[in-house]
Structure formats: C-alpha cells, structure tokens
Design a protein around this motif. Structure first.
Motif, PDB file in Angstrom:
ATOM      1  N   SER B   8       0.852  -1.191   0.000  1.00 15.72           N
ATOM      2  CA  SER B   8       0.000   0.000   0.000  1.00 15.72           C
ATOM      3  C   SER B   8       0.889   1.242   0.000  1.00 15.72           C
ATOM      4  CB  SER B   8      -0.912   0.004   1.224  1.00 15.72           C
ATOM      5  OG  SER B   8      -0.165   0.176   2.413  1.00 15.72           O
ATOM      6  N   LYS B   9       0.286   2.340  -0.395  1.00 12.50           N
ATOM      7  CA  LYS B   9       1.007   3.613  -0.410  1.00 12.50           C
ATOM      8  C   LYS B   9       1.447   3.966   1.013  1.00 12.50           C
ATOM      9  CE  LYS B   9       0.170   8.277  -2.207  1.00 12.50           C
ATOM     10  NZ  LYS B   9      -0.934   9.148  -2.674  1.00 12.50           N
ATOM     11  N   LEU B  10       0.579   3.660   1.957  1.00 17.56           N
ATOM     12  CA  LEU B  10       0.905   3.911   3.366  1.00 17.56           C
ATOM     13  C   LEU B  10       2.159   3.137   3.759  1.00 17.56           C
ATOM     14  CD1 LEU B  10       0.180   4.996   6.224  1.00 17.56           C
ATOM     15  CD2 LEU B  10      -1.228   2.948   6.518  1.00 17.56           C
ATOM     16  N   LYS B  12       4.434   1.855   1.789  1.00 15.87           N
ATOM     17  CA  LYS B  12       5.612   2.308   1.027  1.00 15.87           C
ATOM     18  C   LYS B  12       6.174   3.614   1.597  1.00 15.87           C
ATOM     19  CE  LYS B  12       4.337   0.249  -3.412  1.00 15.87           C
ATOM     20  NZ  LYS B  12       3.625   0.586  -4.670  1.00 15.87           N
ATOM     21  N   THR B  13       5.273   4.520   1.966  1.00 18.57           N
ATOM     22  CA  THR B  13       5.750   5.804   2.506  1.00 18.57           C
ATOM     23  C   THR B  13       6.456   5.578   3.842  1.00 18.57           C
ATOM     24  OG1 THR B  13       3.814   6.781   1.467  1.00 18.57           O
ATOM     25  CG2 THR B  13       5.070   8.193   2.924  1.00 18.57           C
ATOM     26  N   VAL B  20       5.018  10.559   7.381  1.00 18.27           N
ATOM     27  CA  VAL B  20       3.750  10.091   6.811  1.00 18.27           C
ATOM     28  C   VAL B  20       2.579  10.976   7.255  1.00 18.27           C
ATOM     29  CG1 VAL B  20       2.158   8.114   6.784  1.00 18.27           C
ATOM     30  CG2 VAL B  20       4.630   7.725   6.868  1.00 18.27           C
ATOM     31  N   THR B  22      -1.671  10.714   7.349  1.00 17.29           N
ATOM     32  CA  THR B  22      -2.940  10.053   7.049  1.00 17.29           C
ATOM     33  C   THR B  22      -4.080  10.960   7.495  1.00 17.29           C
ATOM     34  OG1 THR B  22      -2.829   8.867   9.171  1.00 17.29           O
ATOM     35  CG2 THR B  22      -2.061   7.674   7.234  1.00 17.29           C
ATOM     36  N   GLU B  48      -1.534  10.267   2.547  1.00 18.42           N
ATOM     37  CA  GLU B  48      -1.212   8.993   1.900  1.00 18.42           C
ATOM     38  C   GLU B  48      -2.434   8.085   1.858  1.00 18.42           C
ATOM     39  OE1 GLU B  48       1.836  10.834   1.638  1.00 18.42           O
ATOM     40  OE2 GLU B  48       1.880  10.331   3.769  1.00 18.42           O
ATOM     41  N   ALA B  49      -3.177   8.116   2.935  1.00 20.20           N
ATOM     42  CA  ALA B  49      -4.324   7.221   3.050  1.00 20.20           C
ATOM     43  C   ALA B  49      -5.330   7.813   4.025  1.00 20.20           C
ATOM     44  CB  ALA B  49      -3.856   5.854   3.537  1.00 20.20           C
ATOM     45  N   GLU B  77      -6.613   5.644  -1.259  1.00 19.01           N
ATOM     46  CA  GLU B  77      -6.292   4.495  -0.403  1.00 19.01           C
ATOM     47  C   GLU B  77      -6.933   4.568   0.979  1.00 19.01           C
ATOM     48  OE1 GLU B  77      -2.384   2.707  -0.797  1.00 19.01           O
ATOM     49  OE2 GLU B  77      -2.231   2.873   1.383  1.00 19.01           O
ATOM     50  N   ARG B 305       3.520  16.012  -0.865  1.00 20.30           N
ATOM     51  CA  ARG B 305       3.722  14.688  -0.307  1.00 20.30           C
ATOM     52  C   ARG B 305       4.707  13.917  -1.180  1.00 20.30           C
ATOM     53  NH1 ARG B 305       3.996  14.755   3.730  1.00 20.30           N
ATOM     54  NH2 ARG B 305       3.833  12.506   3.935  1.00 20.30           N
ATOM     55  N   LYS B 307       6.468  11.099  -3.425  1.00 23.65           N
ATOM     56  CA  LYS B 307       5.967  10.103  -4.401  1.00 23.65           C
ATOM     57  C   LYS B 307       6.644   8.778  -4.060  1.00 23.65           C
ATOM     58  CE  LYS B 307       3.777  12.879  -7.549  1.00 23.65           C
ATOM     59  NZ  LYS B 307       2.975  13.513  -6.481  1.00 23.65           N
TER      60      LYS B 307
END
Lengths: 226, 308
Positions: B8-10, B12-13, B20, B22, B48-49, B77, B305, B307
């Motif tokens: 997930s993007k979360l 990965k970040t 991060v 959210t 991110e999510a 996400e 944010r 990438k």
C-alpha cells in the motif's frame, strides 16, 4: 448469590389483575439477602398490591407466604396443594425460581415479580455488584481474582484498553476499570510480566453462546432409575 | 528496502522513511456518499491514506468497507477501521476477505466505542474478541493462512495491519507495554489518540525509544484541529481517552479568531511531533472540519507529499 430487583408495582398489579386469588410467593435465600424477594419483601408487595387492587376495584384476595428456595422441587412439594389453590402466583424468586415452579407444576400460572439482574455480592449495605457471568471457563487465575469478562464492559482479555483513565472505565467515573485493578494486583504480586502474553480468543462455546441453556451432568451422583 | 507486506502507499511511505500523513473520513448517517467523496477528493494530494471509521461513537453509519471500496474506485487508499463491538469472529474474518477482494490494503484494529454511547443503546455488544486478538487473528490469517478457528485459508491475503494506542490513558507505565504487545500481535503501524498534552506524549515516546519500539513499528501521532472553544471543552469533558491541558483551553479562550488559533495549535503540534525521534508521521483527524486538512498539511511544511 443471585441478585434481583422488584418490578415496578404497576407492572406487578397489571400481571395479577386478571386473577381473583393471588399469591405473592417469597423466596428466602438469594433474593432475601439482596432484599428483593424474601418474606419481608413479599409481605410488603402483597400489602401494596392489595391497596392498588382496592383502588382499581379489582375483586379478589391477595395472600402471601414464602418458601426457602423456589428452585428446588422438594421445597415446592411441601406447599404444593396450597399453591394449586391460587389463580396466579406472583413469584418473588429469581428467574430460576419462576421456571422451576412451572416446570415442576405445569398447572400453575406464575408471573415474575422480580427482574433478575446478576450474580454478585453486596459491597456495602444496600449496594450489590455483579461479579460473575457464568461463562463456563473461569479465567480468575490469570486475572488475580478479578473477572474481566464480567467487570470490563467489553469483556476484554488483553487489557486495560485505551479508555481507562485514573482507574475508571470510559463508561463512567463510577465504574472501576477491572483491568486497572488487575494491573494493580499483578504489580503488587510482582507478576506484571503476565500481561505480556497475548490471551487468545475466548472459547464462548462453554458459555450460553455454545447452544442456549447449558446442562451440567455428574454421572457419579446420578440416581440410576433404570 | 524492506519486503512489502501489502504494497500500500501507506506502507511504502513508511518504508521510505519519510514523514507520513494520514487523514480520516467518517461515513455518513445515510447512503449518500457525495460528501464523503468530496472530502476525500479535497485531501487527495495531501494524505497517503484515509482512515474510514467503523460506526464511530456507536452511531449507525454506512459501513467502513463500503466507503473504503468507494475510495478504491476513486484511486485513493483507505485504511479500514474494524471494531470488535458489532461483529463476531465469523463476520469480521468474512468482512476482511470481502474488503481484500474489493482492493482494501490497510486495516486498523480497534475495540470501538461502547454501544451505550450511540444511537442504538439497546443493542447487544458483541465483543467476541478484543482488539489485541483481532490484530493477532488477522496477522495469522495473513501470515499463517489460518482462520482464528484453525482452518486453512484458501489463497493469499496481503494487508497492512495497524492498531491504536492511547498514551493518555492509565496506567501510564502500562501504555508502552501495551504498545509492545500490539506490535507482537501484528501491528505494523500505530495511530495514537489525539495529542494535546505534548509533554506527556514526549514522556511516552521516551519510554518507547528506550525499548527500541519505534524501530519495530511506525508511530503516527494523532492530531485534531480544534474548531472552537466549545469543541475543546466538549472533548476535555466528554470524550474518553482525551486529555486537554488547561493552558490550551486558556489559549483558545484568549484567542480572537478561534478557528485560526485551533489551526495554529494543530500545526505547532505537528511541527513538534516532527522533531520527536521515533515519530513516523501524523494522523490528522479533522472531524467535521475535513476541508481544512490541506491547509494544515501545507502550513506544517509537509507539502508536497512524497511520491512512492
């Protein structure tokens, strides 16, 4: 012991209203100790019921007596003929007593005069607190004699949760956080590391959730009726 | 580079080591998701999510999974919240499979507010399992391919698991033990209760660092912008698990522009959190004030944010 509270008088009067001969039947064990359904409370209830029925012009009589335990066939048998002479029994026993009466003597009409609340004990004069849910799989060894199934509103086995503040539950400042108490006792006994273990999901099949009313059988003490 | 669990993007970040962000969306008390989508769109480039709450405060709302799936369709996400209040282990595991099938990659495990507080106070609380058992159960379902009852799962599951922790609850010293327990149960990320008492949060983080727990889990500090003095007072007195220092109430009382002051407090909180070793990011809960999130993120110096 079993803890109960009397139903509102109006409710009792409404249940008894269709009947002429009414018996208020006290139960002198658990519910007598919690001052809800013993001889004294039965007499009080009968008196109030008579006044209420007079006011409402309900015809008939209200009598009162009590037995030691309504949850035992033998004790019911001692007063069986007398019980059969009434149109309705207002039982001041717990829900178990009411059901024992109708199961043992199907011809009786019995209505509950109490709301059964819990299993517990008096913490002070006039205050009774629930302490056991009868889950069928006691965990008090893990929790230093304090039941989180009963005393935690979410019955958690891995506490205290994030809603515990200053020893109180998030549900109200008058409710002790069971897990806070457990934490304190574990700490006092040098067993705080016990909390590191993740307690697995409880097996609720041993509780009421396992398929309704449970039956306990002790073959060794059963009487062979063969 | 760590091996990804869910991709997930979360996740990965977090793995990239960058700070991060959210956000949070509360499903509506109805089936019209227009506003939810609007709020989600508004934060698209700033978080991110998104946490999707699960019948928060025990009030009936559109299901978190349905709202999460809607976000997935929008290319966003979700972090699905799952509480143990309303569902037993059969339903929870079934819902997790369903959520996974719909493209949900992040799950946050929590107990949930007691039904007594909601709009169905006569309902029966389920509480078949607790939040710790939920976390462990979902970890085992994913990693061991075993349902809670022991049967084998067909196929594979990949989701990123998180939990919550409240450094402001008691007993204070237990709060780090509990964090560790949640890590052991399967949490890869932790979102904390809203932070207003930064001193206490810093003391907690100190204990977290002493045990090296910040290296085992990504801790996202909870931040809520205060919209008004009334909101601050309400949270102080009525929301369980939140502590608001008196100085903060005084600051809001003395402020001419309450909303701006609330924003400033949130931004300052984030800036201070950025400086605390071991804090991996922030979780912004702008309840009923979602439109302000981009401004907070920008003014806190967290925009654009990364990438990943």
């Amino acid at each position: 012991m079993i803890i109960a509270e009397r139903k509102p008088l109006e409710k009792i009067a409404a249940m008894a209203a269709p009947y002429k001969r009414v018996c208020v039947l006290g139960c002198n064990t658990c519910v007598a100790v919690c001052m809800a359904g013993g001889q004294k409370e039965a007499e009080e209830t009968a008196t109030l019921l008579r006044i209420h029925r007079n006011k409402e012009n309900v015809v008939g009589e209200v009598e009162v007596f009590s037995i030691e335990r309504q949850c035992e066939f033998e004790m019911i048998d001692e007063v069986l003929e007398k019980l059969k002479s009434y149109d309705v029994i207002v039982s001041l026993a717990c829900g178990v007593g009411v059901q024992t009466l109708v199961e043992h003597v199907p011809s009786l009409r019995v209505v509950p005069g109490l709301n059964t609340t819990s299993m517990g004990y008096p913490t002070e004069q006039g205050v009774w607190k629930e302490r056991c849910l009868g889950c069928g799989d006691c965990v008090l060894d893990l929790t230093m004699g304090i039941c989180p199934i009963t005393r935690c509103a979410k019955s958690i086995l891995n506490g205290p949760c994030g809603g515990s503040a200053e020893g109180k539950c998030e549900l109200g400042k008058d409710i002790d956080c069971a897990w806070h108490l457990i934490h304190e006792r574990l700490s006092a006994f040098g067993r705080l590391s016990d909390l590191e273990e993740i307690q697995p999901p409880k097996d609720w099949s041993k509780s009421h959730h396992g398929g309704g009313a449970r039956t306990s059988v002790r073959e060794d003490v059963r009487i062979d009726r063969g | 580079m760590l091996e990804l669990i869910a991709g997930s993007k979360l996740e990965k970040t977090i793995n990239s080591g960058q700070f991060v962000v959210t956000g949070e969306l509360g499903p509506p008390k109805g089936a019209d998701l227009t506003q939810l989508k609007h709020h989600a769109e508004g934060m698209r480039n700033h978080v991110e999510a998104y946490n999707i709450t699960d019948n928060q405060t025990a009030i009936v709302r559109t299901s978190s999974i349905a709202c999460g799936a809607t976000l997935v369709q929008m290319g966003l996400e979700p972090i699905i919240q799952i509480v143990v209040r309303d569902r037993n282990r059969i339903c929870i595991q079934s819902d997790v499979l369903g959520a996974h099938a719909l493209g949900v990659k992040n799950i946050l495990c929590l107990a949930g507010d007691h039904q007594k507080f909601g709009n169905e106070p006569g309902s029966k609380g389920v509480f078949d399992i607790d939040s710790m058992q939920l976390l462990k159960g979902l970890k085992d379902l994913r990693d061991e391919k075993k349902f809670m009852g022991g049967e084998e799962l067909n196929g594979e599951l990949s989701y990123f698991l998180g939990a919550v922790e409240n450094p402001f609850a008691d007993p204070f010293e237990y709060r780090v033990d509990r964090l560790e327990k949640k890590i052991n149960a399967g949490a890869s990320f932790i979102q904390t209760q809203c932070i207003f008492d930064l001193d206490r949060f810093e003391r907690w983080m100190e204990m977290v660092r002493e045990r090296g727990l910040h290296k085992k889990v990504a801790i996202l500090g909870g931040v809520t912008p205060i919209k008004s003095l009334g909101a601050a007072r309400y949270m102080k007195n009525n929301v369980s698990g939140i502590t608001i220092p008196d100085e903060l109430i005084e600051r809001m009382t003395g402020a001419e522009k309450k909303k701006e002051e609330g924003l400033k407090i949130a931004i300052e909180t984030i800036q201070r959190l950025k400086e605390i070793e071991g804090v991996a990011g922030v979780h912004i809960m702008a309840i009923a004030w979602e439109e302000v999130v981009p401004e907070i993120v920008e003014r806190a110096g967290l925009y654009p944010r990364p990438k990943v």
